[in-house]
Design a protein around this motif. Structure first.
Motif, PDB file in Angstrom:
ATOM      1  N   TYR A  48      35.384  34.884  27.228  1.00  0.00           N
ATOM      2  CA  TYR A  48      34.745  35.757  28.381  1.00  0.00           C
ATOM      3  C   TYR A  48      35.675  35.711  29.525  1.00  0.00           C
ATOM      4  O   TYR A  48      36.412  34.791  29.901  1.00  0.00           O
ATOM      5  CB  TYR A  48      33.363  35.300  28.636  1.00  0.00           C
ATOM      6  N   CYS A  49      35.996  36.925  30.087  1.00  0.00           N
ATOM      7  CA  CYS A  49      36.646  37.034  31.287  1.00  0.00           C
ATOM      8  C   CYS A  49      36.082  37.964  32.213  1.00  0.00           C
ATOM      9  O   CYS A  49      35.170  39.090  31.548  1.00  0.00           O
ATOM     10  CB  CYS A  49      38.147  37.346  30.971  1.00  0.00           C
ATOM     11  N   LEU A  50      36.512  38.205  33.333  1.00  0.00           N
ATOM     12  CA  LEU A  50      36.092  39.229  34.173  1.00  0.00           C
ATOM     13  C   LEU A  50      36.792  40.403  33.902  1.00  0.00           C
ATOM     14  O   LEU A  50      38.098  40.473  33.625  1.00  0.00           O
ATOM     15  CB  LEU A  50      36.287  38.971  35.715  1.00  0.00           C
ATOM     16  N   SER A  51      36.181  41.538  33.892  1.00  0.00           N
ATOM     17  CA  SER A  51      36.861  43.109  33.980  1.00  0.00           C
ATOM     18  C   SER A  51      37.342  43.424  35.399  1.00  0.00           C
ATOM     19  O   SER A  51      37.172  42.491  36.269  1.00  0.00           O
ATOM     20  CB  SER A  51      35.615  43.934  33.557  1.00  0.00           C
ATOM     21  N   GLU A  52      37.806  44.404  35.347  1.00  0.00           N
ATOM     22  CA  GLU A  52      38.476  44.662  36.660  1.00  0.00           C
ATOM     23  C   GLU A  52      37.159  45.163  37.340  1.00  0.00           C
ATOM     24  O   GLU A  52      37.522  44.926  38.789  1.00  0.00           O
ATOM     25  CB  GLU A  52      38.955  46.066  36.309  1.00  0.00           C
ATOM     26  N   LEU A  53      36.277  45.474  37.049  1.00  0.00           N
ATOM     27  CA  LEU A  53      35.066  45.688  37.790  1.00  0.00           C
ATOM     28  C   LEU A  53      34.272  44.480  38.340  1.00  0.00           C
ATOM     29  O   LEU A  53      33.922  44.176  39.589  1.00  0.00           O
ATOM     30  CB  LEU A  53      34.098  46.596  37.221  1.00  0.00           C
ATOM     31  N   GLY A  54      34.475  43.464  37.290  1.00  0.00           N
ATOM     32  CA  GLY A  54      33.932  42.043  37.770  1.00  0.00           C
ATOM     33  C   GLY A  54      35.020  41.534  38.802  1.00  0.00           C
ATOM     34  O   GLY A  54      34.391  40.664  39.635  1.00  0.00           O
ATOM     35  N   GLU A  55      36.081  41.689  38.564  1.00  0.00           N
ATOM     36  CA  GLU A  55      37.100  41.091  39.494  1.00  0.00           C
ATOM     37  C   GLU A  55      36.860  41.690  40.998  1.00  0.00           C
ATOM     38  O   GLU A  55      37.132  40.955  42.063  1.00  0.00           O
ATOM     39  CB  GLU A  55      38.512  41.283  39.087  1.00  0.00           C
ATOM     40  N   SER A  56      36.359  42.946  40.869  1.00  0.00           N
ATOM     41  CA  SER A  56      36.180  43.529  42.214  1.00  0.00           C
ATOM     42  C   SER A  56      34.991  42.863  43.002  1.00  0.00           C
ATOM     43  O   SER A  56      34.735  42.951  44.276  1.00  0.00           O
ATOM     44  CB  SER A  56      35.915  45.237  42.228  1.00  0.00           C
ATOM     45  N   LEU A  57      34.087  42.088  42.485  1.00  0.00           N
ATOM     46  CA  LEU A  57      33.202  41.418  42.933  1.00  0.00           C
ATOM     47  C   LEU A  57      33.593  39.961  43.501  1.00  0.00           C
ATOM     48  O   LEU A  57      32.929  39.214  44.274  1.00  0.00           O
ATOM     49  CB  LEU A  57      31.980  41.124  42.189  1.00  0.00           C
ATOM     50  N   ARG A  58      34.992  39.566  43.341  1.00  0.00           N
ATOM     51  CA  ARG A  58      35.512  38.272  43.824  1.00  0.00           C
ATOM     52  C   ARG A  58      35.171  38.050  45.526  1.00  0.00           C
ATOM     53  O   ARG A  58      34.552  37.123  45.678  1.00  0.00           O
ATOM     54  CB  ARG A  58      36.766  38.285  43.486  1.00  0.00           C
ATOM     55  N   PRO A  59      35.372  39.162  46.330  1.00  0.00           N
ATOM     56  CA  PRO A  59      35.118  38.694  47.514  1.00  0.00           C
ATOM     57  C   PRO A  59      33.475  38.534  47.818  1.00  0.00           C
ATOM     58  O   PRO A  59      33.262  37.729  48.661  1.00  0.00           O
ATOM     59  CB  PRO A  59      35.684  39.949  48.318  1.00  0.00           C
ATOM     60  N   VAL A  60      32.863  39.399  46.982  1.00  0.00           N
ATOM     61  CA  VAL A  60      31.222  38.862  47.411  1.00  0.00           C
ATOM     62  C   VAL A  60      30.775  37.746  47.060  1.00  0.00           C
ATOM     63  O   VAL A  60      30.307  36.975  47.652  1.00  0.00           O
ATOM     64  CB  VAL A  60      30.462  40.083  46.337  1.00  0.00           C
ATOM     65  N   ILE A  61      31.341  37.143  45.811  1.00  0.00           N
ATOM     66  CA  ILE A  61      30.963  35.778  45.162  1.00  0.00           C
ATOM     67  C   ILE A  61      31.660  34.860  46.286  1.00  0.00           C
ATOM     68  O   ILE A  61      30.964  33.806  46.368  1.00  0.00           O
ATOM     69  CB  ILE A  61      31.535  35.791  43.747  1.00  0.00           C
ATOM     70  N   ASP A  62      32.838  34.879  46.581  1.00  0.00           N
ATOM     71  CA  ASP A  62      33.379  34.052  47.609  1.00  0.00           C
ATOM     72  C   ASP A  62      32.639  33.798  48.631  1.00  0.00           C
ATOM     73  O   ASP A  62      32.604  32.873  49.414  1.00  0.00           O
ATOM     74  CB  ASP A  62      34.959  34.477  48.127  1.00  0.00           C
ATOM     75  N   ILE A  63      32.354  35.190  49.110  1.00  0.00           N
ATOM     76  CA  ILE A  63      31.504  34.903  50.564  1.00  0.00           C
ATOM     77  C   ILE A  63      30.096  34.356  50.215  1.00  0.00           C
ATOM     78  O   ILE A  63      29.668  33.442  51.121  1.00  0.00           O
ATOM     79  CB  ILE A  63      31.036  36.535  51.198  1.00  0.00           C
TER      80      ILE A  63
END
Length: 125
Positions: free
Chosen positions: A82-97
């Motif tokens: 499993y890996c993050l999709s491009e859309l999933g990667e776009s949530l990185r700032p949200v998850i980090d916050i």
């Protein structure tokens, strides 16, 4: 997963985002996948509180929502990653916050480690 129509409600963009990462485990799974591609067992070891059934269910939902990519290798036994999709990667700032907020407020959260209580010395009888 079947999503509601958020177009006519106040806060619809917030509701839509929270609908994608709702529940106890989806955000945690997305957080762990930020470090790269992982197999099912690796994710399970990183989240000891989740059952195999729940992890499977949450991964399927994330895959259906196009946040996670599932890759199956034609091997015996089968290997699934499993890996993050491009859309999933776009949530990185949200998850980090969310992670940073949790660290800053950990003392007030119910999941914070229990405070260490000093034991009283035993009295002599």
């Amino acid at each position: 997963m079947k999503r509601g129509n958020f177009a006519r409600r106040p806060g619809c963009s917030v509701e839509a985002t929270l609908d994608l990462i709702d529940g106890k485990w989806k955000g945690v799974i997305l957080y762990h996948l930020q470090s790269g591609t992982q197999r099912f067992g690796e994710l399970r070891r990183r989240m000891p509180g989740i059952t195999q059934r729940m992890l499977t269910k949450q991964l399927r939902a994330l895959e259906e929502d196009k946040l996670v990519i599932r890759k199956v290798y034609a091997e015996v036994p089968p290997r699934v990653e499993y890996c993050l999709s491009e859309l999933g990667e776009s949530l990185r700032p949200v998850i980090d916050i969310l992670k940073a907020w949790g660290e800053n407020h950990q003392q007030r959260l119910s999941c914070a480690p229990a405070p260490v209580v000093a034991k009283k010395p035993k009295r002599a009888a």
